[in-house]
Design a protein around this motif. Structure first.
Motif, PDB file in Angstrom:
ATOM      1  N   PRO A 141      48.306  64.325  17.906  1.00 36.74           N
ATOM      2  CA  PRO A 141      46.351  64.054  17.623  1.00 36.74           C
ATOM      3  C   PRO A 141      46.235  65.274  17.646  1.00 36.74           C
ATOM      4  O   PRO A 141      45.075  65.584  16.950  1.00 36.74           O
ATOM      5  CB  PRO A 141      46.078  63.362  18.432  1.00 36.74           C
ATOM      6  CG  PRO A 141      46.778  63.736  19.585  1.00 36.74           C
ATOM      7  CD  PRO A 141      48.028  63.873  19.233  1.00 36.74           C
ATOM      8  N   THR A 157      49.095  59.180  19.161  1.00 35.74           N
ATOM      9  CA  THR A 157      48.235  58.582  17.818  1.00 35.74           C
ATOM     10  C   THR A 157      49.696  57.728  17.598  1.00 35.74           C
ATOM     11  O   THR A 157      50.521  57.938  17.084  1.00 35.74           O
ATOM     12  CB  THR A 157      47.283  58.630  16.888  1.00 35.74           C
ATOM     13  OG1 THR A 157      46.415  59.220  17.100  1.00 35.74           O
ATOM     14  CG2 THR A 157      46.900  57.719  15.986  1.00 35.74           C
ATOM     15  N   GLN A 176      46.970  50.415  14.996  1.00 36.18           N
ATOM     16  CA  GLN A 176      46.573  52.080  15.170  1.00 36.18           C
ATOM     17  C   GLN A 176      46.133  52.196  16.670  1.00 36.18           C
ATOM     18  O   GLN A 176      44.991  51.676  16.737  1.00 36.18           O
ATOM     19  CB  GLN A 176      46.565  52.925  13.674  1.00 36.18           C
ATOM     20  CG  GLN A 176      46.220  54.908  14.719  1.00 36.18           C
ATOM     21  CD  GLN A 176      45.212  55.117  13.574  1.00 36.18           C
ATOM     22  OE1 GLN A 176      45.611  55.275  12.509  1.00 36.18           O
ATOM     23  NE2 GLN A 176      43.597  56.021  13.473  1.00 36.18           N
ATOM     24  N   THR A 217      45.358  55.384  20.021  1.00 34.26           N
ATOM     25  CA  THR A 217      45.025  56.505  19.916  1.00 34.26           C
ATOM     26  C   THR A 217      44.949  56.968  21.390  1.00 34.26           C
ATOM     27  O   THR A 217      43.804  56.244  22.176  1.00 34.26           O
ATOM     28  CB  THR A 217      44.366  57.518  19.535  1.00 34.26           C
ATOM     29  OG1 THR A 217      45.153  57.870  18.561  1.00 34.26           O
ATOM     30  CG2 THR A 217      44.226  58.974  19.845  1.00 34.26           C
TER      31      THR A 217
END
Length: 352
Positions: A33, A68, A91, A93
Motif C-alpha cells: 500500500p 492490501t 479487498q 488492507t
C-alpha cells in the motif's frame, strides 16, 4: 467475505446456489500500500470445492509487512470446467505486524523518549499532564484509554482499566473517571451524543475543571469542584467508520465541538485540543477504495476542515488480544515528534 487470523492468514467465505456441482477458482493478489499499487507483489491461485478456503500467511519477510489483499472467486461447473462465472471480488488492507517480543521492544523504545518529555512537563507545570477524552457514543473513548495504558505499560496483555461495550444505542461510560499512568492522566467522560445546549454546557464544565470523578453528565452543573485544577488539554475522538458512513452528521458535530474548544471560559481562551480519528484498522480493513491509504488521507483532511485544526491523526486501539504493530506504536506515541506527519498529540499537549 474475507477475514484474518492472528497469524495474518486469510479466511475466505463465499456463497453459491449449487456448491456441490462447482469447482471454484480463487485468486489472492497482495499489494504494497506504500506504492502506486499498479502491480501485485505476490499472487496466489487455487482451485477448490466447497464455500470456504484458508490461505496461509505469507512467507517471511513479507509476512509482517503492511498489505492490501484483493480476492476474486470464479465458479465453474464440474461438467463444464472451461466456462467460468463472473468474478466475485473483495479487498482488505492491514497495517504491519510484529512478534510479541519485537512489539514490546519497539514500545519500550518509544516509551523511553515519551517518559522524558512527560517528566519535563511535570517539572515545568508542577503536576503531570492531564487530558480530557471526549466524543460521541461508541467512538472508542474507553478503548483509547485502555490502549494508552497498555502502551505505557509496554504490555499488550494487561487487563482493561475501563469497561468497553460493542457499538449500540446504549451508553457505556456513565460517569467521569480519571485513569492515572506514569507521567500522564486521562479523564474518561460520558459520551456527548450531540451538541445540544445541555451538551455544550457539559463540555464547558469539563474544560473548566469544574467536574470531579464520579459525576454524571446530567449532574455536571451541580457537582462543581472549584478546588480542582482544569485539564491541560482535550482529546476529541472521532471514529473513521462513523465519518465514512455519516459524513454530514459527523461534520456538524466536529464543527460544533471545535467552536466550544476555541471559545472556552466564555470566549476568553482557546482550549488546546487534538482530534484522534479512531478505528484506523477497521477503516482500512473494509475499504474498497483502489488505494485505501489515499481514502484514509482524504478522510483525515475532511476531519481537519470540520474541526478547524491541523492536529488530526489516525490511530488504532490495542485490545488485550491484539498483535503488535510498529505503525500503531508510532502513531500512538511518538510519530510527528521527529517531523513524520503522524500523531503529534504529546508534543502539542506539552506546548499548552
Amino acid at each position: 467475505m474475507v477475514n484474518t487470523h492472528t497469524d495474518r492468514s486469510l479466511v475466505l467465505v463465499w456463497k453459491h446456489p449449487e456448491p456441490d456441482a462447482c469447482i471454484f477458482h480463487v485468486k489472492v493478489e497482495y499489494f504494497d500500500p506504500t506504492t502506486p499499487m499498479l502491480e501485485p507483489e505476490e499472487t496466489k491461485t487455487i482451485k477448490c470445492s466447497g464455500l470456504a478456503f484458508h490461505f496461509g500467511a505469507r512467507d517471511d519477510p513479507k509476512k509482517s509487512l503492511a498489505f492490501t489483499a484483493r480476492v476474486s472467486v470464479e465458479a465453474a461447473r464440474a461438467d463444464d470446467p472451461d466456462r467460468r462465472s463472473d468474478a466475485v471480488r473483495a479487498q482488505i488492507t492491514m497495517d504491519d505486524g510484529l512478534s510479541a517480543d519485537d512489539g514490546k521492544a519497539d514500545l519500550e523504545k518509544h516509551m523511553r523518549d515519551l517518559s522524558v518529555e512527560l517528566d519535563v512537563f511535570r517539572q515545568a507545570r508542577g503536576r503531570q499532564l492531564c487530558a480530557l477524552v471526549v466524543g460521541p457514543n461508541h467512538h472508542g473513548k474507553s478503548s483509547f484509554i485502555n490502549h494508552v495504558y497498555r502502551c505505557c505499560a509496554t504490555n499488550l496483555e494487561v487487563n482493561d482499566q475501563l469497561d468497553t461495550a460493542p457499538a449500540g444505542s446504549a451508553e457505556n461510560t456513565q460517569e467521569t473517571l480519571t485513569v492515572r499512568m506514569k507521567g500522564l492522566s486521562l479523564v474518561d467522560t460520558p459520551a456527548l451524543p450531540n451538541m445540544s445546549t445541555d451538551a455544550v454546557e457539559a463540555l464547558q464544565a469539563l474544560l473548566a475543571g469544574a467536574v470531579d470523578d464520579g459525576a454524571r453528565r446530567r449532574d455536571f452543573a451541580k457537582r462543581q469542584c472549584y478546588f480542582q485544577e482544569p485539564p491541560h488539554a482535550a482529546i476529541l475522538l472521532m471514529s473513521l467508520c462513523h465519518w465514512r458512513d455519516q459524513p454530514e452528521e459527523m461534520y456538524g458535530y466536529l464543527a460544533a465541538v471545535a467552536q466550544v474548544m476555541k471559545n472556552a471560559s466564555n470566549g476568553q481562551v482557546t482550549f488546546p485540543f487534538v482530534v484522534l480519528a479512531t478505528h484506523r484498522d477497521k477503516f482500512l480493513f473494509r475499504s474498497s477504495h483502489a488505494k485505501p491509504h489515499e481514502e484514509l488521507k482524504g478522510a483525515l483532511e475532511s476531519i481537519r476542515k470540520a474541526a478547524n485544526t491541523q492536529h488530526v491523526f489516525a490511530i488504532a486501539n490495542y485490545m488485550s488480544d491484539s498483535a503488535a504493530s510498529s505503525s500503531v506504536n508510532l502513531t500512538s506515541i511518538q510519530r510527528g515528534e521527529r517531523g513524520g506527519g503522524g500523531w503529534k498529540k504529546w508534543k502539542i499537549l506539552q506546548e499548552v
